[in-house]
Design an enzyme around this catalytic site. Structure first.
Site, PDB file in Angstrom:
ATOM      1  N   ARG A   1     -11.579 -37.068  -8.403  1.00 32.58           N
ATOM      2  CA  ARG A   1     -10.560 -36.203  -8.717  1.00 32.58           C
ATOM      3  C   ARG A   1      -9.348 -36.874  -8.531  1.00 32.58           C
ATOM      4  O   ARG A   1      -9.156 -37.889  -7.645  1.00 32.58           O
ATOM      5  CB  ARG A   1     -10.745 -34.956  -7.714  1.00 32.58           C
ATOM      6  CG  ARG A   1     -11.090 -35.288  -6.391  1.00 32.58           C
ATOM      7  CD  ARG A   1     -10.392 -34.247  -5.291  1.00 32.58           C
ATOM      8  NE  ARG A   1      -8.805 -34.132  -5.517  1.00 32.58           N
ATOM      9  CZ  ARG A   1      -8.143 -35.007  -5.087  1.00 32.58           C
ATOM     10  NH1 ARG A   1      -8.624 -36.185  -4.579  1.00 32.58           N
ATOM     11  NH2 ARG A   1      -6.875 -34.774  -5.272  1.00 32.58           N
ATOM     12  N   GLY A   2      -8.082 -36.148  -8.630  1.00 30.39           N
ATOM     13  CA  GLY A   2      -6.818 -36.579  -8.587  1.00 30.39           C
ATOM     14  C   GLY A   2      -6.491 -37.364  -9.686  1.00 30.39           C
ATOM     15  O   GLY A   2      -7.458 -38.175 -10.187  1.00 30.39           O
ATOM     16  N   ALA A   3      -5.134 -37.052 -10.225  1.00 32.81           N
ATOM     17  CA  ALA A   3      -4.840 -37.196 -11.788  1.00 32.81           C
ATOM     18  C   ALA A   3      -5.080 -38.771 -12.020  1.00 32.81           C
ATOM     19  O   ALA A   3      -5.898 -39.020 -12.780  1.00 32.81           O
ATOM     20  CB  ALA A   3      -3.567 -36.703 -12.097  1.00 32.81           C
TER      21      ALA A   3
ATOM     22  N   ARG B   1     -12.335 -31.982 -17.850  1.00 30.75           N
ATOM     23  CA  ARG B   1     -11.087 -31.093 -17.083  1.00 30.75           C
ATOM     24  C   ARG B   1      -9.899 -30.870 -17.928  1.00 30.75           C
ATOM     25  O   ARG B   1      -9.217 -31.845 -18.638  1.00 30.75           O
ATOM     26  CB  ARG B   1     -10.830 -31.495 -15.778  1.00 30.75           C
ATOM     27  CG  ARG B   1     -11.946 -31.742 -14.606  1.00 30.75           C
ATOM     28  CD  ARG B   1     -11.602 -31.890 -13.302  1.00 30.75           C
ATOM     29  NE  ARG B   1     -10.807 -30.997 -12.654  1.00 30.75           N
ATOM     30  CZ  ARG B   1     -10.175 -31.312 -11.498  1.00 30.75           C
ATOM     31  NH1 ARG B   1     -10.149 -32.185 -10.846  1.00 30.75           N
ATOM     32  NH2 ARG B   1      -9.563 -30.026 -10.725  1.00 30.75           N
TER      33      ARG B   1
ATOM     34  N   ASN C   1       0.448 -29.035 -10.460  1.00 31.79           N
ATOM     35  CA  ASN C   1      -0.270 -29.628  -9.285  1.00 31.79           C
ATOM     36  C   ASN C   1      -1.212 -28.494  -8.487  1.00 31.79           C
ATOM     37  O   ASN C   1      -1.196 -27.437  -9.099  1.00 31.79           O
ATOM     38  CB  ASN C   1       0.811 -30.277  -8.163  1.00 31.79           C
ATOM     39  CG  ASN C   1       0.279 -31.226  -7.295  1.00 31.79           C
ATOM     40  OD1 ASN C   1      -0.530 -32.256  -7.704  1.00 31.79           O
ATOM     41  ND2 ASN C   1       0.294 -30.945  -5.906  1.00 31.79           N
ATOM     42  N   LYS C   2      -1.843 -28.840  -7.666  1.00 29.61           N
ATOM     43  CA  LYS C   2      -2.911 -27.989  -7.198  1.00 29.61           C
ATOM     44  C   LYS C   2      -2.473 -26.868  -6.687  1.00 29.61           C
ATOM     45  O   LYS C   2      -1.238 -26.568  -6.083  1.00 29.61           O
ATOM     46  CB  LYS C   2      -3.584 -29.030  -5.816  1.00 29.61           C
ATOM     47  CG  LYS C   2      -4.491 -28.177  -4.811  1.00 29.61           C
ATOM     48  CD  LYS C   2      -5.668 -27.923  -5.775  1.00 29.61           C
ATOM     49  CE  LYS C   2      -6.106 -28.854  -6.533  1.00 29.61           C
ATOM     50  NZ  LYS C   2      -7.230 -28.396  -7.619  1.00 29.61           N
TER      51      LYS C   2
ATOM     52  N   GLN D   1      -9.094 -30.193  -0.240  1.00 33.08           N
ATOM     53  CA  GLN D   1      -8.622 -31.541  -0.485  1.00 33.08           C
ATOM     54  C   GLN D   1      -7.820 -32.060   0.672  1.00 33.08           C
ATOM     55  O   GLN D   1      -8.003 -33.295   1.082  1.00 33.08           O
ATOM     56  CB  GLN D   1      -7.899 -31.788  -1.947  1.00 33.08           C
ATOM     57  CG  GLN D   1      -9.136 -31.643  -3.291  1.00 33.08           C
ATOM     58  CD  GLN D   1      -8.646 -30.294  -3.474  1.00 33.08           C
ATOM     59  OE1 GLN D   1      -8.694 -29.089  -2.709  1.00 33.08           O
ATOM     60  NE2 GLN D   1      -9.039 -30.183  -4.873  1.00 33.08           N
TER      61      GLN D   1
ATOM     62  N   ASP E   1      -0.368 -33.356 -11.469  1.00 34.66           N
ATOM     63  CA  ASP E   1      -1.358 -33.376 -12.427  1.00 34.66           C
ATOM     64  C   ASP E   1      -0.717 -33.610 -14.095  1.00 34.66           C
ATOM     65  O   ASP E   1      -1.515 -33.888 -14.706  1.00 34.66           O
ATOM     66  CB  ASP E   1      -2.170 -32.121 -12.392  1.00 34.66           C
ATOM     67  CG  ASP E   1      -3.007 -32.464 -11.237  1.00 34.66           C
ATOM     68  OD1 ASP E   1      -2.662 -31.948 -10.040  1.00 34.66           O
ATOM     69  OD2 ASP E   1      -4.409 -33.091 -11.252  1.00 34.66           O
TER      70      ASP E   1
HETATM   71  O1  MRU Z   1      -8.526 -30.660  -8.534  1.00 37.81           O
HETATM   72  P1  MRU Z   1      -8.030 -31.924  -8.111  1.00 37.81           P
HETATM   73  O2  MRU Z   1      -8.338 -32.193  -6.610  1.00 37.81           O
HETATM   74  O3  MRU Z   1      -8.207 -32.802  -8.917  1.00 37.81           O
HETATM   75  O4  MRU Z   1      -6.264 -31.522  -8.152  1.00 37.81           O
HETATM   76  C1  MRU Z   1      -5.544 -32.650  -7.459  1.00 37.81           C
HETATM   77  C2  MRU Z   1      -4.293 -32.314  -7.434  1.00 37.81           C
HETATM   78  O5  MRU Z   1      -3.589 -31.468  -7.648  1.00 37.81           O
HETATM   79  C3  MRU Z   1      -3.353 -33.831  -6.763  1.00 37.81           C
HETATM   80  O6  MRU Z   1      -2.295 -33.076  -6.065  1.00 37.81           O
HETATM   81  C4  MRU Z   1      -2.829 -34.268  -8.003  1.00 37.81           C
HETATM   82  O7  MRU Z   1      -3.632 -34.667  -9.048  1.00 37.81           O
HETATM   83  C5  MRU Z   1      -2.110 -35.603  -7.759  1.00 37.81           C
HETATM   84  S1  MRU Z   1      -3.066 -36.928  -7.294  1.00 37.81           S
HETATM   85  C6  MRU Z   1      -2.289 -38.459  -7.220  1.00 37.81           C
END
Ligand code: MRU
Length: 364
Positions: free
Chosen positions: A54-56, A97, A255-256, A204, A245
């Site tokens: 996970r994480g973009a 996703r 973002n999250k 997270q 994201d």
């Molecule tokens: O659902 P996730 O854990 O994939 O969400 C991740 C985020 O929102 C992060 O903050 C974002 O991807 C930035 S990662 C460098």
């Protein structure tokens, strides 16, 4: 910087033979450091869907690796049939996703690579796709390092910053985005304290950011999401830094979930609110945050996941959006591998990242 057993830098990577995708299973942290070795397309889809990766940026690197592996296994007599099967695999991975643009961005890069090489043999095309997946991984490392270098001067006089979710090494390949300046500060012997929002419902912040900062020896303090206002009111942090994201052409930032609330607090308490992201997260084809698809996830993540017994009455309605959009007007600056971008974002994002004739490229 985290040292991850015998794979010190790469949280997501193809193996040297280009036959397996190796990644840290983020669902097992912080209690166990488990590596997954994936070779099937369905396994990679599942790993992205379930947030094992996970994480973009990490999702983009994993998707590129997964598609390159799938392409290797395609049996076809000629390029048109190969390409048809390749596009089916690509569409399947893209469905894992919806919100992080890096997923589609990385898959598009592989598609372009296949088309550029269509006059060559299928063996050569497959090798070129593995090379491209590795190039995306290596660029991610360089981009994140450059983000750290661009962001560090902004935080030079800060005692502490607040971050939300995980935008560190685990969310990329190395350094991360929001945490890259923190790691560079550490490399230079500077003490930058990090307040970490736990980040409900998937935690997270608590599970991943707190873990990787501890591994790297960075001083950190974990807070519940609803404590951020108190932390800012008590002047415990000097700035906020988060990842992204998808950043729309007008500077709106997905973002999250919870990020926009932190941005509103930061504005109220007059703290700068920075977003750190590579060019691959900037979507100039997306006009504003209104056009960003927000993933909704299962109610169980809210009511059951971390509890020994269900903690909400059975049958209660649950709304579980995984992301929110922070309006551009609340963003003090966007830290990229090409430097810090300030408002007006509509002009300045395009000036730095609009491709000159032809498809998007974010090579460094
Ligand atoms: O659902 P996730 O854990 O994939 O969400 C991740 C985020 O929102 C992060 O903050 C974002 O991807 C930035 S990662 C460098």
């Amino acid at each position: 910087m985290v040292k991850l057993d015998n794979n010190p830098w790469r949280t997501v990577s193809l193996n040297a033979e280009g036959t397996r995708l190796r990644l840290v299973d983020q669902t097992k942290l912080p209690n166990e450091l488990v590596w997954l070795e994936l070779s099937e397309l369905e396994e990679v889809w599942q790993a992205i869907k379930t947030l094992a990766v996970r994480g973009a940026p990490a999702i983009g690197v994993a998707a590129a690796g997964g598609l390159a592996l799938a392409a290797r296994r395609i049996i076809a007599p000629d390029f048109p049939e190969f390409y048809q099967k390749f596009c089916r695999c690509k569409a399947y991975l893209a469905s894992a996703r919806p919100t992080a643009v890096n997923l589609g961005w990385a898959l598009e890069r592989l598609k372009r690579k296949a088309l550029e090489n269509k006059q060559r043999s299928l063996v050569e095309i497959k090798a070129a796709l593995i090379d491209e997946a590795n190039a995306i991984r290596d660029e991610d490392i360089r981009c994140c390092r450059a983000i750290g270098e661009a962001g560090l001067p902004l935080l030079a006089n800060c005692r502490a910053v607040l971050t939300h979710c995980n935008a560190g090494q685990l969310a990329a390949v190395q350094y991360g985005t929001a945490l890259a300046p923190v790691y560079l500060a550490r490399e230079q012997g500077l003490n930058l304290h990090v307040y970490v929002d736990e980040t409900r419902p998937l935690l997270q912040g608590a599970r991943l950011t707190a873990w990787e900062l501890a591994q790297a020896g960075v001083e950190a303090t974990l807070i519940c999401d609803n404590m951020a206002a108190a932390v800012m009111a008590q002047d415990k942090v000097d700035a906020v830094i988060v990842g992204a994201d998808r950043i729309a052409a007008n500077g709106d930032v997905a973002n999250k979930i919870g990020t926009s609330g932190v941005a509103i607090l930061a504005r109220h308490f007059r703290k700068p609110f920075y977003v750190a992201a590579p060019g691959s997260t900037i979507d100039l084809d997306c006009r504003s945050g209104k056009n960003i698809i927000i993933e909704e996830r299962e109610p169980e993540e809210v009511c059951e996941l971390w509890y020994s017994r269900r903690m909400a009455p059975a049958g209660i309605g649950v709304y579980n959006p995984a992301f929110d959009v922070t309006p551009a007007e609340l963003v003090s600056g966007i830290i990229t591998e090409r430097g810090v971008i300030y408002p007006p974002y509509s002009e300045n994002l395009a000036a730095l990242f609009k491709p000159v004739g032809g498809p998007k490229k974010f090579f460094m």
